[in-house]
Design a protein around this motif. Structure first.
Motif, PDB file in Angstrom:
ATOM      1  N   GLY A 147      37.650   0.362  30.419  1.00 18.98           N
ATOM      2  CA  GLY A 147      37.927   0.350  28.501  1.00 18.98           C
ATOM      3  C   GLY A 147      38.511   1.526  28.839  1.00 18.98           C
ATOM      4  O   GLY A 147      37.664   2.969  28.947  1.00 18.98           O
ATOM      5  N   LEU A 151      38.558   4.513  23.041  1.00 17.41           N
ATOM      6  CA  LEU A 151      37.566   3.799  22.055  1.00 17.41           C
ATOM      7  C   LEU A 151      36.282   3.379  21.968  1.00 17.41           C
ATOM      8  O   LEU A 151      35.453   3.057  21.610  1.00 17.41           O
ATOM      9  CB  LEU A 151      38.096   2.005  22.573  1.00 17.41           C
ATOM     10  CG  LEU A 151      37.219   1.052  21.395  1.00 17.41           C
ATOM     11  CD1 LEU A 151      38.051   1.288  20.626  1.00 17.41           C
ATOM     12  CD2 LEU A 151      38.709  -0.581  22.599  1.00 17.41           C
ATOM     13  N   ILE A 174      34.670  -2.796  27.552  1.00 14.70           N
ATOM     14  CA  ILE A 174      35.819  -3.186  26.511  1.00 14.70           C
ATOM     15  C   ILE A 174      36.415  -4.680  27.107  1.00 14.70           C
ATOM     16  O   ILE A 174      36.361  -4.407  28.493  1.00 14.70           O
ATOM     17  CB  ILE A 174      36.878  -2.341  26.408  1.00 14.70           C
ATOM     18  CG1 ILE A 174      35.843  -1.066  25.462  1.00 14.70           C
ATOM     19  CG2 ILE A 174      37.864  -3.191  24.807  1.00 14.70           C
ATOM     20  CD1 ILE A 174      35.529  -1.210  24.882  1.00 14.70           C
ATOM     21  N   LEU A 314      39.587  -7.839  21.636  1.00 20.62           N
ATOM     22  CA  LEU A 314      39.117  -6.646  21.580  1.00 20.62           C
ATOM     23  C   LEU A 314      37.832  -7.842  21.597  1.00 20.62           C
ATOM     24  O   LEU A 314      38.000  -7.356  20.414  1.00 20.62           O
ATOM     25  CB  LEU A 314      39.516  -5.860  20.926  1.00 20.62           C
ATOM     26  CG  LEU A 314      40.874  -4.891  21.233  1.00 20.62           C
ATOM     27  CD1 LEU A 314      42.008  -4.273  20.259  1.00 20.62           C
ATOM     28  CD2 LEU A 314      41.129  -4.637  22.624  1.00 20.62           C
ATOM     29  N   TRP A 316      33.505  -5.602  22.863  1.00 16.60           N
ATOM     30  CA  TRP A 316      32.817  -4.740  23.956  1.00 16.60           C
ATOM     31  C   TRP A 316      30.897  -5.189  24.107  1.00 16.60           C
ATOM     32  O   TRP A 316      31.098  -5.922  23.315  1.00 16.60           O
ATOM     33  CB  TRP A 316      32.730  -3.589  22.452  1.00 16.60           C
ATOM     34  CG  TRP A 316      32.027  -4.292  21.332  1.00 16.60           C
ATOM     35  CD1 TRP A 316      31.282  -3.673  20.371  1.00 16.60           C
ATOM     36  CD2 TRP A 316      33.495  -3.963  20.509  1.00 16.60           C
ATOM     37  NE1 TRP A 316      31.649  -4.576  19.451  1.00 16.60           N
ATOM     38  CE2 TRP A 316      32.861  -4.739  19.071  1.00 16.60           C
ATOM     39  CE3 TRP A 316      34.585  -4.561  20.033  1.00 16.60           C
ATOM     40  CZ2 TRP A 316      33.571  -4.225  17.963  1.00 16.60           C
ATOM     41  CZ3 TRP A 316      35.611  -4.675  19.070  1.00 16.60           C
ATOM     42  CH2 TRP A 316      34.930  -4.756  18.085  1.00 16.60           C
ATOM     43  N   THR A 338      41.111  -4.703  30.171  1.00 14.70           N
ATOM     44  CA  THR A 338      42.130  -5.104  28.597  1.00 14.70           C
ATOM     45  C   THR A 338      43.085  -4.495  28.436  1.00 14.70           C
ATOM     46  O   THR A 338      42.788  -3.054  29.106  1.00 14.70           O
ATOM     47  CB  THR A 338      40.454  -5.365  27.521  1.00 14.70           C
ATOM     48  OG1 THR A 338      40.103  -6.105  28.102  1.00 14.70           O
ATOM     49  CG2 THR A 338      41.429  -5.255  26.147  1.00 14.70           C
ATOM     50  N   SER A 340      45.609  -1.895  27.522  1.00 17.72           N
ATOM     51  CA  SER A 340      45.241  -0.636  26.838  1.00 17.72           C
ATOM     52  C   SER A 340      45.488   0.068  24.981  1.00 17.72           C
ATOM     53  O   SER A 340      45.418   1.248  24.564  1.00 17.72           O
ATOM     54  CB  SER A 340      45.380   0.897  27.578  1.00 17.72           C
ATOM     55  OG  SER A 340      45.041   0.283  29.095  1.00 17.72           O
ATOM     56  N   GLN A 343      43.359  -0.435  22.323  1.00 17.96           N
ATOM     57  CA  GLN A 343      42.821  -0.289  22.709  1.00 17.96           C
ATOM     58  C   GLN A 343      42.570   1.336  21.922  1.00 17.96           C
ATOM     59  O   GLN A 343      41.885   1.598  21.363  1.00 17.96           O
ATOM     60  CB  GLN A 343      41.956  -0.056  23.915  1.00 17.96           C
ATOM     61  CG  GLN A 343      41.297  -1.606  24.848  1.00 17.96           C
ATOM     62  CD  GLN A 343      40.692  -0.767  25.921  1.00 17.96           C
ATOM     63  OE1 GLN A 343      39.755  -0.044  26.246  1.00 17.96           O
ATOM     64  NE2 GLN A 343      41.295  -0.938  27.141  1.00 17.96           N
TER      65      GLN A 343
END
Length: 458
Positions: A147, A151, A174, A314, A316, A338, A340, A343
């Protein structure tokens, strides 16, 4: 002729000089185009004069073909409106019972979703604009499977202050939501036995199974999951909803928290903490995440699905150090990374504290809804699990009877019966799982009134 029909976006595959004759060929071509949807309902067909000129046929032939298809119901003709494609019954029209079962309920109190109408669109748009304005060009290229660092850094600070999670950026991956996180971890554990709460969400059990794990039930009581039931078998991981168990709503008791982390340390086991709605606590300070007690034994899974909306996809993972590279590799070979830009927008939302403000506003909104639920039902009915989260458990004597009355009123609710691992013959608690996050603000009072009526047998 193809150029002519391009105006209505369809190739009729017409051979006017074919063996079937010009009129029959035109009828067949039009009929086939309507049936298979190449001519959509409402499409305006060319006037017969123009059609005849383009196809090199007489106007009478074109008109006769149109008239025949009007008589068959494929076309409609009105004075001054021309000839249009009619709306045909769908294939499902002969099965009204199926349509009745699949149509959306009039009132929806099922658990699992927030009020998506409360999505902070203006704040998200501002964050998105700032993120795009400052994003490096490489943000639009393939990225790190763990990720965006922006973020991961923002989450490191937020999770520490809001949930008591020890989350260095290098230990965060992520994901595209909680489900992907659970799937990736199951693949990394490679055929492990995974204990999952009973009752619990059937879909999550199926995610584990489809990714190579085997599921073992572990009982939940009024103090949460029972670590003593993990036993001395081959269980290597246990998935828990410690802050607000789904679906019973209980919070894992402090003694159980200690017992669970002791089990993980002694057995080299892994605790998978699903903190799906941990930000929403109403009657006292939020209970910190279990991960803070044993960061080396707990995989923490969080998501924006309940705070912002499941449409963002989204989530984590905060991982013990030995698992980071393996999970990142599984992510790489799943979907690479994922997306971008979302994020970066979420990172901006967190860094500007707009995310915190939104969560606080939602907490107040859902507390009001919780209080309305208690005011309507609490005096007459056992309502449990209301100290936190977005759902409550309402005790009932007969789920089947209550659900039938609810369906007759156009009300959808969850129930305990669909959450047990096995059907079983022994008596089990019965109850409705009522989500007070799902309905829009304007229909929530009516949904509560109908729920009260259903429970009272009215």
């Amino acid at each position: 002729m193809n150029d002519f029909w391009s105006g209505v976006g369809v190739d009729l595959h017409l051979e006017p000089d074919g063996a079937e004759g010009r009129r029959a060929g035109l009828e067949r071509a039009l009929r086939d185009a309507v049936r298979d949807g190449r001519l959509a309902p409402g499409t305006l067909l060319p006037a017969t004069r123009r059609l005849a000129a383009e196809l090199g046929i007489s106007r009478n032939t074109a008109k006769a073909a149109y008239d025949q298809l009007v008589a068959e119901g494929y076309l409609t003709a009105r004075q001054g409106s021309g000839t249009q494609v009619a709306s045909l019954p769908s294939a499902d029209a002969t099965a009204p019972d199926v349509a009745a079962r699949t149509r959306a309920p009039r009132l929806d109190l099922r658990p699992g979703s927030p009020d998506v109408g409360a999505f902070p669109a203006a704040a998200w748009l501002r964050a998105l604009r700032r993120a795009i304005a400052t994003a490096p060009s490489l943000a639009y290229d393939y990225g790190d499977p763990r990720g965006r660092i922006e973020l991961r850094t923002a989450l490191s600070g937020y999770l520490g202050r809001a949930r008591g999670v020890l989350a260095p950026p290098e230990r965060i991956v992520i994901t595209s939501g909680y489900v992907q996180g659970l799937a990736l971890l199951t693949r990394v554990l490679d055929g492990a036995q995974v204990a999952m709460e009973d009752p619990g969400l059937p879909f999550h059990r199926e995610v584990v199974r489809r990714n190579g794990g085997s599921v073992v039930p572990v009982r939940v009581d009024e103090r949460g999951v029972r670590p003593q039931d993990l036993g001395g078998g081959d269980v290597s991981a246990v998935v828990v909803t410690a802050a607000h168990q789904y679906p019973t709503g209980v919070t894992l008791h402090p003694e159980r928290r200690r017992a669970l982390t002791d089990w993980a340390r002694a057995r080299g086991g892994l605790i998978v903490e699903d903190d799906y709605d941990g930000e929403f606590r109403y009657d006292r300070q939020p209970v910190g995440a279990l991960q803070g007690m044993a960061p080396g034994q707990v995989v923490y899974l969080g998501t924006a699905s309940k705070t912002l909306g499941p449409g963002l996809r989204l989530g984590w993972m905060v991982l013990p150090p030995p698992l980071v590279d393996a999970v990142a590799d599984a992510k790489l070979h799943s979907d690479h990374h994922t997306e971008s830009i979302g994020q970066l927008a979420l990172a901006e939302l967190i860094d500007s504290h707009a995310y915190d403000r939104h969560v606080r506003a939602c907490r107040l909104r859902y507390r009001r809804r919780r209080d309305q639920l208690l005011a309507r039902l609490g005096a007459r009915r056992g309502v449990r699990g209301v100290a936190a989260g977005l759902h409550a458990l309402v005790e009932v004597a007969d789920e089947t009877e209550i659900l039938a009355r609810a369906e007759a009123e156009g009300l959808a609710v969850g129930h305990l019966g669909e959450h047990w691992h096995t059907a079983g013959d022994e008596p089990r608690p019965q109850g409705l799982v009522v989500g007070y996050g799902t309905p829009r603000e304007r229909v929530y009072p009516e949904a509560l009134e109908v729920l009260g009526k259903v429970l009272e047998g009215g």
